[in-house]
Structures are given as structure tokens and as C-alpha cells.
Design a protein around this motif. Sequence first.
Motif, mmCIF file in Angstrom:
data_model
loop_
_atom_site.group_PDB
_atom_site.id
_atom_site.type_symbol
_atom_site.label_atom_id
_atom_site.label_comp_id
_atom_site.label_asym_id
_atom_site.label_seq_id
_atom_site.Cartn_x
_atom_site.Cartn_y
_atom_site.Cartn_z
ATOM 1 N N ALA A 175 69.798 28.745 26.325
ATOM 2 C CA ALA A 175 71.003 29.644 25.963
ATOM 3 C C ALA A 175 72.021 29.431 26.643
ATOM 4 N N ARG A 176 71.925 28.676 27.906
ATOM 5 C CA ARG A 176 73.122 28.613 28.808
ATOM 6 C C ARG A 176 73.627 27.227 29.036
ATOM 7 N N THR A 177 73.135 26.210 28.125
ATOM 8 C CA THR A 177 73.604 25.022 28.220
ATOM 9 C C THR A 177 73.314 24.418 26.757
ATOM 10 N N THR A 178 74.224 23.333 26.627
ATOM 11 C CA THR A 178 74.274 22.732 25.206
ATOM 12 C C THR A 178 73.209 21.404 25.394
ATOM 13 N N GLN A 179 72.415 21.405 26.386
ATOM 14 C CA GLN A 179 71.565 20.056 26.719
ATOM 15 C C GLN A 179 70.197 20.542 26.081
ATOM 16 N N PRO A 180 69.703 19.589 25.001
ATOM 17 C CA PRO A 180 68.470 19.838 24.641
ATOM 18 C C PRO A 180 67.335 19.593 25.771
ATOM 19 N N LEU A 181 66.321 20.900 25.557
ATOM 20 C CA LEU A 181 65.367 20.548 26.712
ATOM 21 C C LEU A 181 63.911 20.647 26.006
ATOM 22 N N GLU A 182 62.997 19.987 26.605
ATOM 23 C CA GLU A 182 61.714 19.719 26.041
ATOM 24 C C GLU A 182 60.762 19.806 27.051
ATOM 25 N N MET A 183 59.484 20.507 26.864
ATOM 26 C CA MET A 183 58.404 20.556 27.856
ATOM 27 C C MET A 183 57.243 19.964 26.950
ATOM 28 N N ALA A 184 56.503 18.924 27.641
ATOM 29 C CA ALA A 184 55.085 18.565 27.056
ATOM 30 C C ALA A 184 54.283 19.160 27.832
ATOM 31 N N PHE A 185 53.592 20.231 27.230
ATOM 32 C CA PHE A 185 52.732 21.037 28.037
ATOM 33 C C PHE A 185 51.232 21.177 27.498
ATOM 34 N N GLN A 186 50.413 21.535 28.075
ATOM 35 C CA GLN A 186 49.109 21.969 27.633
ATOM 36 C C GLN A 186 49.216 23.528 27.549
ATOM 37 N N VAL A 187 49.615 23.877 26.253
ATOM 38 C CA VAL A 187 49.607 25.352 26.100
ATOM 39 C C VAL A 187 48.690 25.726 25.124
ATOM 40 N N ALA A 214 32.001 14.087 41.238
ATOM 41 C CA ALA A 214 32.723 15.403 40.553
ATOM 42 C C ALA A 214 32.559 14.966 39.082
ATOM 43 N N TYR A 215 32.327 15.799 38.271
ATOM 44 C CA TYR A 215 32.273 15.438 36.605
ATOM 45 C C TYR A 215 33.707 15.083 36.108
ATOM 46 N N PRO A 216 34.121 14.521 35.191
ATOM 47 C CA PRO A 216 35.404 14.065 34.658
ATOM 48 C C PRO A 216 35.862 15.213 33.668
ATOM 49 N N TYR A 217 37.010 15.401 33.453
ATOM 50 C CA TYR A 217 37.749 16.008 32.788
ATOM 51 C C TYR A 217 38.167 15.009 31.525
ATOM 52 N N ASP A 218 37.744 15.820 30.272
ATOM 53 C CA ASP A 218 38.234 14.843 28.899
ATOM 54 C C ASP A 218 39.361 15.443 28.359
ATOM 55 N N PRO A 219 40.623 14.974 28.254
ATOM 56 C CA PRO A 219 41.642 15.466 27.864
ATOM 57 C C PRO A 219 41.722 15.885 26.247
ATOM 58 N N ARG A 220 40.773 15.123 25.746
ATOM 59 C CA ARG A 220 40.645 15.205 24.003
ATOM 60 C C ARG A 220 40.190 16.403 23.934
ATOM 61 N N VAL A 221 39.221 17.070 24.637
ATOM 62 C CA VAL A 221 38.652 18.310 24.385
ATOM 63 C C VAL A 221 38.995 19.361 25.302
ATOM 64 N N ARG A 222 39.789 18.972 26.367
ATOM 65 C CA ARG A 222 40.599 20.168 27.332
ATOM 66 C C ARG A 222 39.308 20.588 28.117
ATOM 67 N N SER A 223 38.406 19.693 28.622
ATOM 68 C CA SER A 223 37.221 20.445 29.218
ATOM 69 C C SER A 223 36.692 19.440 30.292
ATOM 70 N N VAL A 224 35.960 19.749 31.464
ATOM 71 C CA VAL A 224 35.046 19.157 32.227
ATOM 72 C C VAL A 224 33.831 18.824 31.302
ATOM 73 N N PHE A 243 49.244 15.790 25.855
ATOM 74 C CA PHE A 243 47.987 14.394 25.736
ATOM 75 C C PHE A 243 49.000 13.323 24.934
ATOM 76 N N ALA A 244 49.714 13.684 24.013
ATOM 77 C CA ALA A 244 50.107 12.296 23.309
ATOM 78 C C ALA A 244 51.190 11.648 24.128
ATOM 79 N N VAL A 245 51.831 12.449 24.966
ATOM 80 C CA VAL A 245 52.920 11.582 25.823
ATOM 81 C C VAL A 245 52.171 11.120 26.962
ATOM 82 N N SER A 246 51.087 11.585 27.260
ATOM 83 C CA SER A 246 50.362 10.911 28.710
ATOM 84 C C SER A 246 48.934 10.597 28.481
ATOM 85 N N ARG A 247 48.669 10.028 27.259
ATOM 86 C CA ARG A 247 47.349 9.720 27.073
ATOM 87 C C ARG A 247 47.105 8.511 27.557
#
Length: 387
Positions: free
Chosen positions: A239-251, A47-57, A271-275
Motif C-alpha cells: 500500500a506504500r509503493t506502486t512496485q508490484p511485490l510477489e512472494m514464492a512461499f510455502q504457506v 538423515a532422512y530426505p525431505y520430499d518437496p512434492r509432499v512437504r514432508s520428510v 515449489f514451482a519456482v524452485s523445483r
Amino acid sequence: MPSPRRIVVLHLAGRYPLGGIGWQAVHYVLGLARLGHDVYYVEDSGAYPYDPRVRSVVEDSSYGVAFLADVMARFGLGDRWAYVDPVTGVHHGLSRGRLADLYRHADALFNVCGATRLHEEHLRCPIRVYVETDPVFEQIRVAEGDRQAIMALEDHTHHFTYGENLGQPDCPVPLEKFAWQTTRPPVLPDLWDTPFDPRAKRFTTVATWRNAGKDIHFQGETYLWSKHLNFLKVIDLPARTTQPLEMAFQVDDDATRDLLAGHGWGLADAFAVSRDPMAYRRHIQQSRGEFTVAKDLVARTRSGWFSDRSVCYLAAGKPVVTQDTGFGKYVPAGAGLLAFDTVEEAAAALDEVNRDYANHCREARRLAEEYFAADRILAELCRGADL
């Protein structure tokens, strides 16, 4: 202890060169080695690899090969890996001759994630273990008589799944044709030792917002291979909690980023947190805990699935608040690990963790050691595979 065996782990850390995938490989390869086995890591799926720098196979495997070489070297496995370039056929790590010799003399293959469609060299191995980390999809294909799926699974002598609740009365997914055994994500807790830090602020997670291509229909229902649907169900959680929430997403689209930010979610670069594995571990160790949801197909079917990533949080002594998939029948939830079905339950769980944060951190680590430690999980897997 059983006699040491020569085991080949087939996986995809070079194909998907990201921190979480790298850790999954390490937990299997190093975990089996610590049990005394002679273990090698191999990728030759074609299988061809995925390159996370360009977000593509891509066709160029150099980034994935460098990632894999670094991961293996970091954990003392620098002479125990091979990657076969799908385009050129060039062998990296072990030479072509050494890899052929390894296949001839291996006692077992562990095909983790079902990463490799087995070919003639693999089939000569007497014990061929399929380790399914994402349940439901293949079981439904088998139930629907998908010949391609059945043939791929028939190439294996033993079948394991993270879906601990599959085939049970409260799960609509049947177990047909194959003698599926259950297992869990293994972790090496000593590699995740983290000093207790009550000042840590953010509950985080690392994930892909939307997955496509593996939705499946069964008995009048459509199950989605994606998490975004379940994140949308709790989108007003900040909005329902005082706890800060953070997503590291590819969006990739601004509309989704604006939607999440507008509801109070912090956003980090996935990518920065999972490189690499070290960045991934630092991100988890610096978090207060994990808040996450599960893919629709493993949650709505009550499959009993549990996440490799969440196990890393637990091992780092970080409490996990996660969507209920039915895992509570097998791993106790309530302290260190809290399950929810609704946004109201999610908010209550976060508040509960913060009421006695130190205790929840201790319990998180205890759960990792008692229910997910690699020495236990992989020893049970080996016994189930007749090793």
C-alpha cells in the motif's frame, strides 16, 4: 596459486532437493574446481530426505537422488558425487569402494551448512572445515555450554561463518571457544548472466514463511528461527509503493494466504519456482529485483549475515532490497543493494531503485563480482583453512 588439493564437499542438496540448495552446492563444488582443486560432492549424513512434492520428510530417497544426479550432470560433475541412502545404505553415484578411497586420500572436507555430523571416516581427514551458513544459533549454544554442539564443532579443524559481525560491540552474540573466521556466500557470476530488461515488473523472493524448532533463548531474549515475524512488520508495504511485490512461499494455511493477498502481496508457488536449479534461475532472471526480510535471529542480533539467494539476484543484475542485518559494514549498500529497518525505509528503497533502475542493475552485478565472486571468496576460505 597453491597446489591443487583433493576436497570433499559435504552438503544437503539431495536431502533438501530444491533449486536454491542445488545452487549452493554448485557454487561451492564448481567454484573450488575452477580454482584447480580435485573436488567431490558427498552426502552421507544418515538423515532422512525431505520430499518437496509432499512437504514432508520421507524414507524413500529416490526423488532426492534423481535431483542430485541431474544437478551434478548439468554442471559437468556427473562422476564426482555420492549419496548414501540413510535407510538402505545403498551408495548412489560413487561406489562404496570409491567413496572409502576418497575419504582415505582427501586433503580436506568442507562441511557446508554443518550438514553432516562427522564420523570416523571423516575424522581421518587432516583438514575438516565447518562452513556455517546460518549464524547465531550455534554460537549461542556454545556460549550456553551445550556439550553436544561443542563436541560437533570440535570435530572440525577450522570454523567459518556467514555472520561477519558476530562478536562485535554492536552484536550481542559472543564468539567463544572456537576461532571463527568470516566468509560470504560464493557465486559464479557467469552462470547468472542476464540481459538487462527494463520491462521486468515484479520484485520477488523465494522463502519459507514460517520455520519452527530452532528458536533460542539468550540473555533474557528469545530469537526466532523464522522470517514470518519480520514479514508481518512490513505487511502493508504494497500500500506504500506502486512496485508490484510477489512472494514464492510455502504457506499451508488459508488464513495466512488470505492475510498476504488481502494486503496486496502477489503469491507464487514456491515449489514451482524452485523445483530445480534451472527453474530457480529463470524465476530470478525474470524478476525486477528481490525484496525480502531476514530471520529474526540474524536480523535482531545484527549478525552481519547475507543470503545465498540474494547473491544470486545480484549476480543476475537484479537489485536487492533487504532487511538490514548489519551487513552494510562489510558490503556497501546504497546502489544495487539497499537495506532497510522499517516499512517506511523499505518503500523508499523500492522507489529509489525505480528512479534509476538501469544503474541499480549495473551496481547489483558489480557487487556480486567484487564482494561475492567464488574465485575470491573460496580462495580466501582455502587460505584460512591452511590449504
